[in-house]
Design an enzyme around this catalytic site. Structure first.
Site, PDB file in Angstrom:
ATOM      1  N   HIS A   1      52.269  -2.544 -35.134  1.00  0.00           N
ATOM      2  CA  HIS A   1      53.034  -3.856 -35.786  1.00  0.00           C
ATOM      3  C   HIS A   1      54.290  -4.446 -35.444  1.00  0.00           C
ATOM      4  CE1 HIS A   1      55.696  -0.849 -37.874  1.00  0.00           C
ATOM      5  NE2 HIS A   1      56.318  -1.918 -38.293  1.00  0.00           N
TER       6      HIS A   1
HETATM    7  C1  UD1 Z   1      59.075  -5.200 -41.704  1.00  0.00           C
HETATM    8  C2  UD1 Z   1      60.441  -4.479 -41.095  1.00  0.00           C
HETATM    9  C3  UD1 Z   1      60.137  -3.360 -40.170  1.00  0.00           C
HETATM   10  C4  UD1 Z   1      59.174  -2.424 -40.847  1.00  0.00           C
HETATM   11  C5  UD1 Z   1      57.829  -2.988 -41.309  1.00  0.00           C
HETATM   12  C6  UD1 Z   1      56.881  -2.107 -42.142  1.00  0.00           C
HETATM   13  C7  UD1 Z   1      62.239  -5.986 -40.649  1.00  0.00           C
HETATM   14  C8  UD1 Z   1      63.159  -6.910 -39.676  1.00  0.00           C
HETATM   15  N1  UD1 Z   1      61.220  -5.335 -40.211  1.00  0.00           N
HETATM   16  O1  UD1 Z   1      58.502  -5.761 -40.473  1.00  0.00           O
HETATM   17  O2  UD1 Z   1      61.108  -2.586 -39.379  1.00  0.00           O
HETATM   18  O3  UD1 Z   1      58.589  -1.541 -39.803  1.00  0.00           O
HETATM   19  O4  UD1 Z   1      58.393  -4.227 -42.337  1.00  0.00           O
HETATM   20  O5  UD1 Z   1      55.760  -2.872 -42.471  1.00  0.00           O
HETATM   21  O6  UD1 Z   1      62.380  -6.041 -41.945  1.00  0.00           O
HETATM   22  N2  UD1 Z   1      53.058 -10.160 -44.355  1.00  0.00           N
HETATM   23  C9  UD1 Z   1      52.027 -10.508 -45.113  1.00  0.00           C
HETATM   24  N3  UD1 Z   1      51.983  -9.902 -46.546  1.00  0.00           N
HETATM   25  C10 UD1 Z   1      53.094  -8.884 -46.791  1.00  0.00           C
HETATM   26  C11 UD1 Z   1      54.183  -8.901 -45.888  1.00  0.00           C
HETATM   27  C12 UD1 Z   1      54.167  -9.814 -44.496  1.00  0.00           C
HETATM   28  O7  UD1 Z   1      51.013 -11.049 -45.001  1.00  0.00           O
HETATM   29  O8  UD1 Z   1      52.939  -8.382 -47.920  1.00  0.00           O
HETATM   30  C13 UD1 Z   1      52.918 -11.142 -43.010  1.00  0.00           C
HETATM   31  C14 UD1 Z   1      53.593 -12.272 -42.896  1.00  0.00           C
HETATM   32  O9  UD1 Z   1      52.780 -13.111 -42.278  1.00  0.00           O
HETATM   33  C15 UD1 Z   1      54.875 -12.117 -42.305  1.00  0.00           C
HETATM   34  C16 UD1 Z   1      54.446 -10.817 -41.460  1.00  0.00           C
HETATM   35  O10 UD1 Z   1      53.630  -9.962 -42.015  1.00  0.00           O
HETATM   36  O11 UD1 Z   1      55.658 -13.070 -41.460  1.00  0.00           O
HETATM   37  C17 UD1 Z   1      55.482  -9.843 -40.863  1.00  0.00           C
HETATM   38  O12 UD1 Z   1      56.212  -9.465 -42.332  1.00  0.00           O
HETATM   39  P1  UD1 Z   1      57.837  -9.229 -42.374  1.00  0.00           P
HETATM   40  O13 UD1 Z   1      58.239  -8.620 -43.550  1.00  0.00           O
HETATM   41  O14 UD1 Z   1      58.549 -10.424 -41.686  1.00  0.00           O
HETATM   42  O15 UD1 Z   1      58.134  -7.982 -41.237  1.00  0.00           O
HETATM   43  P2  UD1 Z   1      57.155  -6.800 -40.789  1.00  0.00           P
HETATM   44  O16 UD1 Z   1      56.458  -7.037 -39.574  1.00  0.00           O
HETATM   45  O17 UD1 Z   1      56.456  -6.360 -41.941  1.00  0.00           O
END
Ligand code: UD1
Length: 370
Positions: A209
């Site tokens: 991821h």
């Molecule tokens: C975040 C953390 C990372 C951790 C990871 C675990 C930061 C900088 N990164 O990354 O260190 O390893 O979480 O999962 O804080 N999304 C959904 N549903 C959700 C959450 C996210 O669809 O419940 C999608 C959204 O499109 C979002 C993307 O996933 O833009 C990324 O989510 P985000 O929270 O920005 O970062 P992670 O990649 O999850």
């Protein structure tokens, strides 16, 4: 009994929920503490958040900031504003932040500026790779937090090298292992691997991821080639993080990945189901931080597709190895060739399921002199 001490316990994203689980319960039982559970809302899908609260018997958060997704500045900025408001309305004596996500740094900053003391659990980890957003979060959080609870002695060394005063550092062990130890029986009794038709000891668990591994189309194609080659040897089960699923869809690569008969794609698994898969795996391939630690605890070979790790003890002491994506199959075959049924590596000191206890004792010494 005197007034209880107010403590905010802050969580934002999936790995945070695993880290706060045992600590929440330990603090809730401490007679001197009153804990407020704060969910910032960075992860919000049911299978990224709610299912973890249920598995860990965590109550509905006392406070939900509903931040959601966004750019780093948006996510960090919105959390900073929202938590400052919450802190000012009811200032706790301590705010506890965990891990290295955007909320970790945002809440630390809001709290310290209001004179609230901040404790960082999982402090001192460094990848020395400033292109990782998490590395920036770690450096800033450790710089401004009052109390730094580290998982292993190498983290203490990192902090000392940065000039952190000795009295701010305390090695308490690995909090994720507390959760695993507590949930072990339920994980073993879970039927996820059987449901997916996977034979214990004869499949691979893969998770990816990190932006560096999923945000570029050409890189995703290399990843798919490597995973298909791995699946030629034994089945590969791959729970898809929302970021990964979104990227594969945007690059029109989802069907290409799914086209191999021995690739098992699934939505993000809940904690118990996922760890049931991990405990039965011959090998894990990942770019996650926490999974490097869980496989080290279990002695299961882990190939981490990253050029560096903030958890080097999993390589020097545990079962982890850093690799390039193109070397995935070659390294997997090498592990197969030297396979023996026993565990590999050693469990680092204080990864024993008692970290929450040590954290509560550490805080009690500061709050009530216990
Ligand atoms: C975040 C953390 C990372 C951790 C990871 C675990 C930061 C900088 N990164 O990354 O260190 O390893 O979480 O999962 O804080 N999304 C959904 N549903 C959700 C959450 C996210 O669809 O419940 C999608 C959204 O499109 C979002 C993307 O996933 O833009 C990324 O989510 P985000 O929270 O920005 O970062 P992670 O990649 O999850």
């Amino acid at each position: 009994m005197n007034e209880r001490i107010d403590i905010d316990l802050i969580a934002a994203a999936r790995p945070n929920f695993i880290k706060i689980a045992r600590l929440y319960h330990a603090l809730a039982e401490a007679p001197w503490a009153r804990v407020r559970l704060v969910h910032t809302g960075q992860h919000y899908d049911a299978n990224m958040s709610q299912s973890f609260f249920e598995a860990f018997d965590l109550p509905t958060p006392d406070l939900h900031l509903n931040i959601g997704s966004g750019t780093h500045a948006e996510q960090t900025g919105h959390t900073l504003i929202a938590y400052e408001r919450a802190c000012a309305a009811r200032p706790p004596a301590w705010a506890i932040v965990v891990g290295d996500v955007n909320a970790t740094v945002a809440c630390s900053l809001a709290a310290v500026k209001l004179g609230v003391r901040v404790a960082h659990l999982e402090a001192g980890l460094r990848s020395n790779d400033r292109s990782m957003p998490e590395e920036i979060n770690r450096i800033v959080t450790d710089r401004i937090a009052d109390l730094l609870w580290t998982p292993s002695s190498d983290a203490n060394d990192n902090l000392r090298d940065e000039g952190v005063a000795e009295e701010r550092i305390e090695c308490v062990g690995n909090i994720m292992i507390d959760t695993f130890v507590h949930m072990h029986e339920r994980i073993e009794a879970d039927g996820t691997r059987e449901r997916l038709g996977l034979e214990p000891g004869n499949y691979v668990v893969a998770t990816f991821h990190r932006p560096v591994n999923v945000d570029d189309r050409a890189w995703c194609q290399r990843m798919i080639t490597a995973l298909h080659a791995l699946a030629d040897i034994r089945p590969v089960v791959l729970p898809l993080h929302p970021r990964t699923a979104a990227r594969l869809a945007a690059f029109d690569l989802h069907d290409a990945l799914a086209s191999h008969a021995h690739i098992v794609l699934m939505p993000p698994a809940d904690y118990i189901g996922f760890m049931n898969l991990v405990t039965g795996a011959a090998l894990v391939a990942t770019d996650s931080g926490g999974i490097q630690e869980e496989t080290t605890y279990l002695g299961i070979p882990c190939l981490t597709v990253r050029p560096n790790t903030e958890r080097p003890i999993t390589v020097t002491t545990g079962s982890n190895q850093l690799i390039d994506i193109d070397a995935l199959v070659e390294q997997a075959a090498r592990i197969d060739a030297r396979r023996n049924p026993g565990r590999i590596g050693r469990v680092p000191d204080l990864w024993d399921g008692r970290t929450a206890e040590r954290v509560v004792a550490s805080l009690a010494r500061r709050c009530v002199g216990a």
